[in-house]
Design a protein around this motif. Structure first.
Motif, short mmCIF file in Angstrom:
data_model
loop_
_atom_site.label_atom_id
_atom_site.label_comp_id
_atom_site.label_asym_id
_atom_site.label_seq_id
_atom_site.Cartn_x
_atom_site.Cartn_y
_atom_site.Cartn_z
N LEU A 1 43.05 34.52 24.89
CA LEU A 1 42.17 34.98 25.97
C LEU A 1 42.99 35.53 27.14
CD1 LEU A 1 39.21 35.20 26.96
CD2 LEU A 1 39.50 32.95 28.00
N ASP A 2 44.15 34.96 27.39
CA ASP A 2 45.00 35.42 28.50
C ASP A 2 45.50 36.85 28.27
OD1 ASP A 2 44.77 33.04 29.94
OD2 ASP A 2 46.42 32.11 28.83
N GLU A 3 45.47 37.32 27.02
CA GLU A 3 45.95 38.66 26.70
C GLU A 3 44.81 39.68 26.60
OE1 GLU A 3 49.65 38.06 23.76
OE2 GLU A 3 47.86 36.96 23.11
N VAL A 4 43.62 39.30 27.08
CA VAL A 4 42.44 40.13 26.85
C VAL A 4 42.56 41.52 27.48
CG1 VAL A 4 41.14 39.22 28.84
CG2 VAL A 4 39.91 40.11 26.85
N ASN A 5 43.15 41.62 28.66
CA ASN A 5 43.27 42.95 29.30
C ASN A 5 44.20 43.86 28.52
OD1 ASN A 5 41.50 42.77 31.61
ND2 ASN A 5 42.95 41.31 32.48
N LYS A 6 45.27 43.29 27.96
CA LYS A 6 46.16 44.08 27.11
C LYS A 6 45.42 44.54 25.86
CE LYS A 6 50.49 41.88 28.57
NZ LYS A 6 51.65 41.05 28.13
N ARG B 1 41.46 51.19 24.51
CA ARG B 1 41.36 52.49 25.20
C ARG B 1 42.28 53.52 24.55
NH1 ARG B 1 41.65 48.94 29.52
NH2 ARG B 1 39.72 48.75 30.74
N ASP B 2 43.47 53.10 24.15
CA ASP B 2 44.42 54.02 23.52
C ASP B 2 43.89 54.54 22.19
OD1 ASP B 2 46.16 53.72 25.62
OD2 ASP B 2 47.42 52.21 24.61
N GLY B 3 43.13 53.69 21.48
CA GLY B 3 42.44 54.13 20.28
C GLY B 3 43.29 54.27 19.03
N HIS B 4 44.48 53.68 19.01
CA HIS B 4 45.36 53.89 17.86
C HIS B 4 45.26 52.80 16.80
CE1 HIS B 4 47.66 57.44 19.16
NE2 HIS B 4 47.39 57.01 20.38
N SER B 5 44.54 51.72 17.07
CA SER B 5 44.44 50.65 16.08
C SER B 5 43.00 50.21 15.94
CB SER B 5 45.32 49.46 16.47
OG SER B 5 44.90 48.92 17.70
N ALA B 6 42.75 49.38 14.95
CA ALA B 6 41.38 48.87 14.72
C ALA B 6 41.13 47.68 15.63
CB ALA B 6 41.21 48.52 13.25
N GLU C 1 34.62 41.13 37.59
CA GLU C 1 34.20 41.05 38.99
C GLU C 1 33.95 42.42 39.59
OE1 GLU C 1 37.26 38.71 40.83
OE2 GLU C 1 36.33 36.82 40.19
N LYS C 2 34.75 43.40 39.20
CA LYS C 2 34.60 44.76 39.72
C LYS C 2 35.01 45.75 38.64
CE LYS C 2 35.68 47.65 43.71
NZ LYS C 2 36.45 47.76 44.98
N PRO C 3 34.14 46.70 38.29
CA PRO C 3 34.49 47.67 37.24
C PRO C 3 35.77 48.43 37.59
CG PRO C 3 32.15 47.80 37.75
CD PRO C 3 32.76 46.90 38.78
N GLY C 4 36.57 48.68 36.56
CA GLY C 4 37.80 49.43 36.73
C GLY C 4 39.00 48.58 37.11
N GLU C 5 38.79 47.28 37.31
CA GLU C 5 39.89 46.42 37.72
C GLU C 5 40.23 45.35 36.70
OE1 GLU C 5 39.28 44.92 41.65
OE2 GLU C 5 39.21 46.92 42.56
N GLY C 6 39.75 45.51 35.47
CA GLY C 6 40.06 44.55 34.43
C GLY C 6 39.30 43.25 34.58
N LEU C 7 39.65 42.28 33.73
CA LEU C 7 38.98 40.98 33.72
C LEU C 7 39.87 39.92 34.37
CD1 LEU C 7 37.58 41.09 30.07
CD2 LEU C 7 36.43 41.77 32.19
N VAL C 8 39.23 38.95 34.99
CA VAL C 8 39.94 37.84 35.65
C VAL C 8 39.64 36.56 34.87
CG1 VAL C 8 40.15 36.49 37.76
CG2 VAL C 8 39.78 38.96 37.90
#
Length: 362
Positions: free
Chosen positions: A339-344, A350-355, A8-15
């Motif tokens: 799907l409920d865990e998509v923001n995590k 973003r952290d880039g430590h896993s595939a 809905e708004k960039p920078g605020e994750g997905l709803v």
């Protein structure tokens, strides 16, 4: 109605919300989504680095089962297992008829202005479709030229990552550069795309496959997938290490992360006559170039959007490679989430430590 992750708004994750889908138009396919990989390209839109009409549903690396088809669909049928691909092609433009389907702008694969939207909220407000797909939803309504049927023995989570990461990385090796056995490759950035390029370079018979990444855990994954050598991409002498390993530089330097420094490294590590291939979505103000001496040495620079794929042919072949034990997709997938865990999942990206993280739908 279907549950979807909505930007809905960039920078605020997905709803997470409910979305209603139209009936398939003549050339459209309605798909029950079974798995969707999380890709850095999604993050560019979610975080606002690249613009997109809002609200929209991200996600473009998916596999599922065909639920219904439009009256003119010839390529798939209800019950087929399919992989989707964002490079939907029209089939009749200059790029399509000259075999460069990945460059097709796909205008005929979208609904015309003023037509009923493919997706809308329960209240009737339209929801925009991202990259022809919007796969972070329990359903997708897409053009038939944005998916291809695959072998039903293929697990959905592994099939999903073929739709973008593997098509881009492996396609670069097989299609864009047409690597000859014995040639050398450096891959800068060992996320999903880079790991797929490394795996494909092994399949194609590269003699030296150098994986450059700042993270030891990513370099370890690269070795599992076929890297013969690894280099810390942030080392001051990273380019010289690659040149020393290959006795003069690589035939192909592949940038697979979308950063200025990694693109510059892809150029610096080339041998005479070598080619730098830029795959990552870099910030829009970035520029990559060749010096006068590079040009005198016959070096080349190219982009290879989506691996310059011919996905109706390429994807079933990649599935076959996996089923025959040639293509390692198991190592690329780091986790399976709901799907409920998509923001995590995107936070981990973003952290880039896993595939790859893959959203799996029941």
């Amino acid at each position: 109605m279907a549950k979807a992750a909505i930007l809905e708004k960039p920078g605020e994750g997905l709803v997470i919300g409910e979305v209603e889908y139209a009936d398939p138009a003549p050339h459209e396919v309605l798909i029950d989504t079974k798995a969707c990989g999380l890709c850095h390209s999604d993050l560019h839109f979610i975080d606002g680095a690249y613009p997109h009409p809002l609200p929209c549903i991200p996600g473009h690396e998916a596999a599922g089962v065909v639920r219904a088809v439009g009256s003119e669909v010839k390529t798939v049928k209800p019950g087929d297992h399919v992989v989707s691909c964002l490079s939907a092609f029209c089939g009749h433009c200059e790029f399509c008829v000259t075999g460069r389907m990945a460059l097709c702008l796909g205008a005929d694969t979208r609904r015309a202005k003023g037509a009923e939207p493919r997706m809308k909220r329960a209240g009737g407000d339209p929801v925009n479709q991202m990259l022809n797909l919007s796969a972070l939803s329990e359903r997708m309504l897409i053009h038939e030229h944005a998916c291809v049927a695959i072998d039903k023995d293929m697990p959905f989570d592994r099939a999903a990552v073929i739709g973008c990461a593997v098509t881009t990385g492996a396609g670069t090796i097989f299609n864009a550069v047409k690597l000859t056995p014995g040639e050398t490759v450096a891959v800068i950035g060992c996320g999903g795309v880079g790991l797929a390029a490394i795996n494909a370079a092994k399949i194609a018979g590269a003699s030296r496959i150098i994986a450059a990444d700042p993270l030891p855990e990513k370099r370890a994954l690269a070795e599992v997938l076929g890297a013969t050598h690894t280099v810390d991409a942030l080392a001051d002498d990273a380019a010289m290490q690659i040149i020393d390993i290959t006795g003069g530089g690589v035939h192909y330097g592949i940038e697979a992360v979308g950063r200025q420094a990694s693109a510059d490294l892809a150029v610096k590590c080339l041998r005479r006559g070598g080619t730098a291939v830029i795959l990552g979505m870099m910030p829009l103000d970035c520029k990559v170039g060749l010096s006068a001496m590079d040009l005198l040495g016959g070096k080349k620079l190219m982009g290879a959007i989506m691996g310059m794929n011919h996905f109706p042919v390429d994807l079933p072949r990649l599935v076959d490679f996996y089923l025959r034990g040639l293509l390692d997709l198991d190592t690329i997938i780091a986790e399976r989430i709901s799907l409920d865990e998509v923001n995590k999942g995107f936070d981990k990206l973003r952290d880039g430590h896993s595939a790859r993280s893959v959203v799996v739908f029941d």
